[in-house]
Write a protein that holds these residues in place. Structure first.
Motif, PDB file in Angstrom:
ATOM      1  N   GLU A 148      -7.501   1.296  44.691  1.00 16.83           N
ATOM      2  CA  GLU A 148      -6.957   0.316  43.743  1.00 16.83           C
ATOM      3  C   GLU A 148      -6.952   0.806  42.298  1.00 16.83           C
ATOM      4  OE1 GLU A 148      -9.510  -0.386  45.750  1.00 16.83           O
ATOM      5  OE2 GLU A 148     -11.248  -0.805  44.505  1.00 16.83           O
ATOM      6  N   ASP A 149      -7.564   1.953  42.008  1.00 20.44           N
ATOM      7  CA  ASP A 149      -7.544   2.451  40.637  1.00 20.44           C
ATOM      8  C   ASP A 149      -6.299   3.301  40.337  1.00 20.44           C
ATOM      9  OD1 ASP A 149      -8.315   4.569  42.198  1.00 20.44           O
ATOM     10  OD2 ASP A 149      -9.876   5.260  40.840  1.00 20.44           O
ATOM     11  N   VAL A 150      -5.426   3.455  41.334  1.00 19.21           N
ATOM     12  CA  VAL A 150      -4.168   4.183  41.146  1.00 19.21           C
ATOM     13  C   VAL A 150      -3.175   3.285  40.414  1.00 19.21           C
ATOM     14  CG1 VAL A 150      -2.184   5.126  42.411  1.00 19.21           C
ATOM     15  CG2 VAL A 150      -4.497   5.667  43.134  1.00 19.21           C
ATOM     16  N   THR A 151      -2.311   3.876  39.626  1.00 18.53           N
ATOM     17  CA  THR A 151      -1.287   3.128  38.906  1.00 18.53           C
ATOM     18  C   THR A 151       0.016   3.132  39.693  1.00 18.53           C
ATOM     19  OG1 THR A 151      -2.270   3.678  36.773  1.00 18.53           O
ATOM     20  CG2 THR A 151       0.037   3.015  36.758  1.00 18.53           C
ATOM     21  N   ALA A 152       0.630   1.963  39.786  1.00 20.43           N
ATOM     22  CA  ALA A 152       1.941   1.843  40.416  1.00 20.43           C
ATOM     23  C   ALA A 152       3.002   1.806  39.322  1.00 20.43           C
ATOM     24  CB  ALA A 152       2.010   0.577  41.247  1.00 20.43           C
ATOM     25  N   THR A 153       4.130   2.422  39.599  1.00 21.48           N
ATOM     26  CA  THR A 153       5.198   2.463  38.604  1.00 21.48           C
ATOM     27  C   THR A 153       6.480   1.860  39.175  1.00 21.48           C
ATOM     28  OG1 THR A 153       5.846   4.680  39.293  1.00 21.48           O
ATOM     29  CG2 THR A 153       4.263   4.522  37.488  1.00 21.48           C
ATOM     30  N   GLU A 154       7.437   1.638  38.285  1.00 22.51           N
ATOM     31  CA  GLU A 154       8.714   1.062  38.683  1.00 22.51           C
ATOM     32  C   GLU A 154       9.324   1.895  39.807  1.00 22.51           C
ATOM     33  OE1 GLU A 154      11.185   0.363  35.370  1.00 22.51           O
ATOM     34  OE2 GLU A 154      12.896  -0.259  36.554  1.00 22.51           O
ATOM     35  N   SER A 158       8.560  -6.864  37.860  1.00 20.73           N
ATOM     36  CA  SER A 158       9.295  -6.066  36.879  1.00 20.73           C
ATOM     37  C   SER A 158       8.361  -5.615  35.766  1.00 20.73           C
ATOM     38  CB  SER A 158      10.464  -6.868  36.314  1.00 20.73           C
ATOM     39  OG  SER A 158       9.981  -8.053  35.735  1.00 20.73           O
ATOM     40  N   CYS A 159       7.818  -4.435  35.930  1.00 20.46           N
ATOM     41  CA  CYS A 159       7.025  -3.803  34.876  1.00 20.46           C
ATOM     42  C   CYS A 159       7.164  -2.296  35.082  1.00 20.46           C
ATOM     43  CB  CYS A 159       5.574  -4.242  34.902  1.00 20.46           C
ATOM     44  SG  CYS A 159       4.644  -3.727  36.321  1.00 20.46           S
ATOM     45  N   THR A 160       6.922  -1.547  34.045  1.00 16.92           N
ATOM     46  CA  THR A 160       7.091  -0.097  34.156  1.00 16.92           C
ATOM     47  C   THR A 160       5.929   0.556  34.889  1.00 16.92           C
ATOM     48  OG1 THR A 160       6.157   0.178  31.964  1.00 16.92           O
ATOM     49  CG2 THR A 160       8.555   0.084  32.135  1.00 16.92           C
ATOM     50  N   SER A 161       4.716   0.079  34.633  1.00 20.43           N
ATOM     51  CA  SER A 161       3.559   0.594  35.358  1.00 20.43           C
ATOM     52  C   SER A 161       2.395  -0.372  35.200  1.00 20.43           C
ATOM     53  CB  SER A 161       3.166   1.981  34.856  1.00 20.43           C
ATOM     54  OG  SER A 161       2.655   1.904  33.548  1.00 20.43           O
ATOM     55  N   ALA A 162       1.508  -0.357  36.201  1.00 19.82           N
ATOM     56  CA  ALA A 162       0.326  -1.207  36.157  1.00 19.82           C
ATOM     57  C   ALA A 162      -0.672  -0.679  37.175  1.00 19.82           C
ATOM     58  CB  ALA A 162       0.683  -2.649  36.478  1.00 19.82           C
ATOM     59  N   PRO A 163      -1.957  -0.794  36.857  1.00 20.76           N
ATOM     60  CA  PRO A 163      -2.962  -0.420  37.849  1.00 20.76           C
ATOM     61  C   PRO A 163      -2.867  -1.360  39.059  1.00 20.76           C
ATOM     62  CG  PRO A 163      -3.949  -0.678  35.673  1.00 20.76           C
ATOM     63  CD  PRO A 163      -2.551  -1.183  35.593  1.00 20.76           C
ATOM     64  N   ILE A 164      -3.050  -0.813  40.238  1.00 17.19           N
ATOM     65  CA  ILE A 164      -2.931  -1.627  41.444  1.00 17.19           C
ATOM     66  C   ILE A 164      -3.950  -2.764  41.439  1.00 17.19           C
ATOM     67  CG2 ILE A 164      -3.248  -1.569  43.950  1.00 17.19           C
ATOM     68  CD1 ILE A 164      -1.837   1.161  43.897  1.00 17.19           C
ATOM     69  N   GLU A 165      -5.150  -2.496  40.964  1.00 14.96           N
ATOM     70  CA  GLU A 165      -6.161  -3.555  40.921  1.00 14.96           C
ATOM     71  C   GLU A 165      -5.664  -4.741  40.090  1.00 14.96           C
ATOM     72  OE1 GLU A 165      -9.873  -2.438  39.164  1.00 14.96           O
ATOM     73  OE2 GLU A 165     -10.910  -4.113  40.114  1.00 14.96           O
ATOM     74  N   GLU A 166      -5.004  -4.463  38.975  1.00 14.65           N
ATOM     75  CA  GLU A 166      -4.475  -5.533  38.123  1.00 14.65           C
ATOM     76  C   GLU A 166      -3.397  -6.329  38.852  1.00 14.65           C
ATOM     77  OE1 GLU A 166      -1.813  -5.357  34.183  1.00 14.65           O
ATOM     78  OE2 GLU A 166      -3.799  -4.452  33.970  1.00 14.65           O
ATOM     79  N   ILE A 167      -2.565  -5.641  39.605  1.00 15.36           N
ATOM     80  CA  ILE A 167      -1.504  -6.315  40.372  1.00 15.36           C
ATOM     81  C   ILE A 167      -2.122  -7.230  41.419  1.00 15.36           C
ATOM     82  CG2 ILE A 167       0.384  -5.934  42.001  1.00 15.36           C
ATOM     83  CD1 ILE A 167       0.904  -3.268  40.442  1.00 15.36           C
ATOM     84  N   LEU A 168      -3.150  -6.721  42.111  1.00  9.66           N
ATOM     85  CA  LEU A 168      -3.805  -7.538  43.137  1.00  9.66           C
ATOM     86  C   LEU A 168      -4.391  -8.806  42.524  1.00  9.66           C
ATOM     87  CD1 LEU A 168      -5.617  -4.733  45.159  1.00  9.66           C
ATOM     88  CD2 LEU A 168      -3.581  -6.023  45.845  1.00  9.66           C
ATOM     89  N   LEU A 169      -5.063  -8.659  41.402  1.00  8.20           N
ATOM     90  CA  LEU A 169      -5.672  -9.819  40.750  1.00  8.20           C
ATOM     91  C   LEU A 169      -4.611 -10.805  40.281  1.00  8.20           C
ATOM     92  CD1 LEU A 169      -8.527  -8.017  38.787  1.00  8.20           C
ATOM     93  CD2 LEU A 169      -8.729  -9.365  40.896  1.00  8.20           C
ATOM     94  N   GLU A 170      -3.450 -10.298  39.844  1.00  6.43           N
ATOM     95  CA  GLU A 170      -2.350 -11.168  39.425  1.00  6.43           C
ATOM     96  C   GLU A 170      -1.862 -12.049  40.571  1.00  6.43           C
ATOM     97  OE1 GLU A 170       0.643  -9.314  36.984  1.00  6.43           O
ATOM     98  OE2 GLU A 170       2.191 -10.611  37.835  1.00  6.43           O
TER      99      GLU A 170
END
Length: 64
Positions: free
Chosen positions: A45-51, A14-26
């Motif tokens: 991985e430098d693309v941003t994912a959104t809700e 649940s987040c509005t947007s985040a870089p995919i690389e950050e999500i992977l590291l999480e």
């Protein structure tokens, strides 16, 4: 956003947007070892994912 991990488990983030690389590291995933499919298209991985996006993370292997 819905995330399908390499072990086929499904997580909801649940987040509005985040870089995919950050999500992977999480999730403790090394970005150099996977391919990310966002809404059916392979993306870097430098693309941003959104809700509302669906991310499918695929682990790949190579060798000879």
């Amino acid at each position: 956003m819905q995330i399908i991990l390499p072990d086929r488990s499904v997580r909801t983030l649940s987040c509005t947007s985040a870089p995919i690389e950050e999500i992977l590291l999480e999730f403790g995933i090394n970005p150099t070892t996977v391919i990310v499919v966002k809404n059916g298209k392979i993306v870097p991985e430098d693309v941003t994912a959104t809700e509302g996006d669906e991310l499918r993370i695929l682990r790949f292997s190579h060798g000879g």
